[in-house]
Design a protein around this motif. Structure first.
Motif, PDB file in Angstrom:
ATOM      1  N   PHE A  17       0.967  -1.290   0.184  1.00  0.00           N
ATOM      2  CA  PHE A  17       0.406   0.152   0.021  1.00  0.00           C
ATOM      3  C   PHE A  17       1.057   0.996   0.158  1.00  0.00           C
ATOM      4  N   PHE A  18       2.244   1.008   1.045  1.00  0.00           N
ATOM      5  CA  PHE A  18       2.652   2.625   0.687  1.00  0.00           C
ATOM      6  C   PHE A  18       3.698   2.599  -0.427  1.00  0.00           C
ATOM      7  N   SER A  19       3.930   1.852  -0.484  1.00  0.00           N
ATOM      8  CA  SER A  19       4.556   1.850  -1.657  1.00  0.00           C
ATOM      9  C   SER A  19       3.597   2.431  -3.124  1.00  0.00           C
ATOM     10  N   THR A  20       2.686   2.037  -3.350  1.00  0.00           N
ATOM     11  CA  THR A  20       2.036   2.232  -4.065  1.00  0.00           C
ATOM     12  C   THR A  20       1.332   3.456  -4.316  1.00  0.00           C
ATOM     13  N   LEU A  21       1.069   3.846  -2.793  1.00  0.00           N
ATOM     14  CA  LEU A  21       0.980   5.466  -2.407  1.00  0.00           C
ATOM     15  C   LEU A  21       1.684   6.812  -2.696  1.00  0.00           C
ATOM     16  N   ALA A  22       3.276   5.987  -2.108  1.00  0.00           N
ATOM     17  CA  ALA A  22       4.618   6.736  -2.416  1.00  0.00           C
ATOM     18  C   ALA A  22       4.828   7.002  -4.766  1.00  0.00           C
ATOM     19  N   ASN A  23       4.226   6.112  -4.970  1.00  0.00           N
ATOM     20  CA  ASN A  23       4.506   6.143  -6.400  1.00  0.00           C
ATOM     21  C   ASN A  23       3.478   7.291  -7.538  1.00  0.00           C
ATOM     22  N   ALA A  24       2.055   6.916  -6.732  1.00  0.00           N
ATOM     23  CA  ALA A  24       1.256   7.890  -6.664  1.00  0.00           C
ATOM     24  C   ALA A  24       1.472   9.607  -6.870  1.00  0.00           C
ATOM     25  N   ALA A  25       2.473   9.491  -5.654  1.00  0.00           N
ATOM     26  CA  ALA A  25       2.258  10.919  -4.702  1.00  0.00           C
ATOM     27  C   ALA A  25       3.605  11.635  -6.117  1.00  0.00           C
ATOM     28  N   TYR A  26       4.753  10.087  -6.352  1.00  0.00           N
ATOM     29  CA  TYR A  26       5.546  10.375  -7.538  1.00  0.00           C
ATOM     30  C   TYR A  26       5.463  10.757  -8.553  1.00  0.00           C
TER      31      TYR A  26
END
Length: 78
Positions: free
Chosen positions: A20-29
């Motif tokens: 989840f946090f990896s996906t969230l970080a990728n979306a923010a990037y």
């Protein structure tokens, strides 16, 4: 004698919170990258044709230059 491994019952998938946090970080990037590129396109669009010519592009190549697609053509001539 029977030995039971402690890892036998563990899943090989990463934990769901890490995904989840990896996906969230990728979306923010991706969002910040998109905003930065839009800003660059706006800035280049505000330049006059002479300034664009000085940096080696014309008005129709602004988006390609921001996304890195013109760079290969430019290096071919240098």
């Amino acid at each position: 004698m029977t030995t039971i491994s402690q890892t036998a019952g563990r899943s090989l998938r990463p934990s769901s919170s890490g995904g989840f946090f990896s996906t969230l970080a990728n979306a923010a990037y991706s969002l910040f990258d998109r905003l930065e590129r839009r800003s660059a396109i706006k800035t280049l669009s505000e330049l006059d044709d002479r300034a664009l010519r000085d940096i080696g592009i014309n008005r129709s190549q602004i988006e390609d230059a921001v996304y890195g697609q013109v760079k290969t053509e430019l290096t071919r001539y240098l």
